[in-house]
Scaffold this motif. Structure first.
Motif, PDB file in Angstrom:
ATOM      1  N   MET A  89       2.234  -1.467   3.525  1.00 30.67           N
ATOM      2  CA  MET A  89       1.459  -1.623   4.757  1.00 30.67           C
ATOM      3  C   MET A  89       1.420  -0.328   5.548  1.00 30.67           C
ATOM      4  SD  MET A  89       2.740  -5.442   5.891  1.00 30.67           S
ATOM      5  CE  MET A  89       2.187  -5.243   7.574  1.00 30.67           C
ATOM      6  N   SER A  90       2.552   0.375   5.590  1.00 29.96           N
ATOM      7  CA  SER A  90       2.596   1.647   6.304  1.00 29.96           C
ATOM      8  C   SER A  90       1.752   2.700   5.604  1.00 29.96           C
ATOM      9  CB  SER A  90       4.047   2.133   6.406  1.00 29.96           C
ATOM     10  OG  SER A  90       4.825   1.268   7.195  1.00 29.96           O
ATOM     11  N   ASP A  91       1.883   2.773   4.294  1.00 30.74           N
ATOM     12  CA  ASP A  91       1.187   3.794   3.516  1.00 30.74           C
ATOM     13  C   ASP A  91      -0.322   3.614   3.583  1.00 30.74           C
ATOM     14  OD1 ASP A  91       0.627   5.852   1.741  1.00 30.74           O
ATOM     15  OD2 ASP A  91       1.213   4.723  -0.038  1.00 30.74           O
ATOM     16  N   PHE A  92      -0.774   2.363   3.506  1.00 32.54           N
ATOM     17  CA  PHE A  92      -2.219   2.089   3.459  1.00 32.54           C
ATOM     18  C   PHE A  92      -2.798   1.677   4.807  1.00 32.54           C
ATOM     19  CE2 PHE A  92      -1.397   2.289  -0.995  1.00 32.54           C
ATOM     20  CZ  PHE A  92      -2.603   2.626  -1.578  1.00 32.54           C
ATOM     21  N   GLU A  93      -1.990   1.792   5.877  1.00 28.09           N
ATOM     22  CA  GLU A  93      -2.495   1.493   7.221  1.00 28.09           C
ATOM     23  C   GLU A  93      -3.198   0.131   7.270  1.00 28.09           C
ATOM     24  OE1 GLU A  93      -2.389   2.729  10.190  1.00 28.09           O
ATOM     25  OE2 GLU A  93      -1.255   4.563   9.828  1.00 28.09           O
ATOM     26  N   THR A  94      -2.473  -0.895   6.857  1.00 27.21           N
ATOM     27  CA  THR A  94      -3.047  -2.231   6.853  1.00 27.21           C
ATOM     28  C   THR A  94      -2.000  -3.243   7.288  1.00 27.21           C
ATOM     29  OG1 THR A  94      -4.085  -3.945   5.484  1.00 27.21           O
ATOM     30  CG2 THR A  94      -2.447  -2.545   4.404  1.00 27.21           C
ATOM     31  N   ASP A  95      -2.444  -4.298   7.946  1.00 25.96           N
ATOM     32  CA  ASP A  95      -1.536  -5.401   8.244  1.00 25.96           C
ATOM     33  C   ASP A  95      -1.961  -6.669   7.511  1.00 25.96           C
ATOM     34  OD1 ASP A  95      -3.785  -6.142   9.603  1.00 25.96           O
ATOM     35  OD2 ASP A  95      -2.867  -6.192  11.587  1.00 25.96           O
TER      36      ASP A  95
END
Length: 322
Positions: free
Chosen positions: A70-76
């Protein structure tokens, strides 16, 4: 990447202490896959060892990979899986066991990262202090749980940094000292702890140590996107534009190839490339990357982080145009 690169980076770091030597080979494999950012293989390996170890470990490892992704791909978009895994860790944990306390502290730390990105600071405080409580319990049960000092050090550092805003919280521990101790004495956390140190050195404007630490990390994992982001930000803060350009070009290739729809990361790369080329008086390339930034904004105009990079790009464009 997330507002604080630390939050992005720490998702690696809590896969760190395991009670039996039999764990080490499997854990080393999973950690290596995370550093190589091969999340699919990491999940497959976790599934392959599901019945070998405790359910607490299984759910903690899943939470770790999900938080990192989630952090790496900027997604929640996977937040429901993160919270489900965290709930399972809490459900199965034996709070008389030092390792299980560490795992519980770890998932509270993951929740803290999530709420920082959401700007929900009451929940940031609540989850961060819960993480610290369980890391302390882990250490109280077993003083040799050296890897637990990493999580404790991270929370302690930020409690001390923002103590004026947290008058009801006492924070006397030296966070950086605790993290160094963890890096030197822990079994699995040497490189994760060094990444944390690089970020904290940056926050303290101790750029010499920050760069030295980044270089050490990238000798081992030269293609890790998160390590590249960390190093680039440290260089840019010092106006080291030529050095930053080399890393930005490398990161650009990786993001365009591996994360073509991660618009926040693309915006970071394109904006900073345009900034660096402007500082180096290469206005042709600066305008090229501003055009690329504009195209990303058109694809994701409602993303707040993309919008902020676009706004900064418009200011930069006026500067270039005179």
């Amino acid at each position: 990447m997330k507002k604080f690169i630390l939050i992005v980076s720490l998702s690696f770091f809590t896969i760190s202490i395991f009670p039996y030597p039999a764990y080490k080979e499997d854990v080393d494999t999973i950690v290596d896959l995370l550093y190589k950012q091969d999340y699919e293989k990491a999940i497959k390996h976790i599934e392959s060892i599901k019945k070998k170890y405790s359910p607490v470990l299984y759910h903690f490892l899943n939470a770790t990979v999900i938080s990192t992704y989630m952090s790496d791909f900027e997604t929640d978009s996977l937040s429901y899986l993160l919270f489900s895994s965290a709930d399972s860790v809490l459900k199965y944990a034996d709070l008389k066991d030092s390792y299980d306390n560490f795992f519980v502290g770890g998932v509270f730390l993951y929740k803290t990262y999530y709420y920082v990105d959401k700007g929900n600071y009451p929940k940031v405080i609540n989850n961060g202090l819960s993480a610290l409580k369980f890391f302390n319990r882990s250490i109280d049960i077993d003083k040799t749980m050296y890897d637990s000092y990493l999580g404790k050090g991270v929370v302690s550092y930020f409690v001390n940094r923002f103590k004026d805003r947290l008058p009801f919280v006492s924070g006397n521990d030296d966070g950086i000292k605790l993290i160094k101790f963890s890096a030197d004495s822990g079994i699995f956390v040497q490189y994760p702890a060094y990444n944390v140190l690089a970020v904290l050195y940056q926050l303290d404007k101790n750029y010499k140590e920050a760069e030295k630490t980044c270089e050490r990390l990238r000798e081992v994992y030269p293609d890790n996107r998160m390590f590249l982001f960390t190093h680039i930000k440290i260089l840019l803060e010092q106006d080291k534009f030529k050095e930053a350009l080399l890393l930005l070009e490398k990161l650009k290739e990786k993001v365009e190839t591996e994360q073509p729809k991660t618009y926040v990361n693309l915006s970071f790369v394109y904006y900073n490339l345009s900034l660096v080329y402007t500082e180096l008086k290469d206005f042709e390339n600066a305008k090229l990357y501003l055009r690329k930034l504009n195209r990303v904004y058109m694809l994701s105009p409602h993303n707040k982080k993309v919008k902020e990079f676009y706004r900064k790009g418009e200011i930069l464009k006026k500067r270039i145009d005179g």
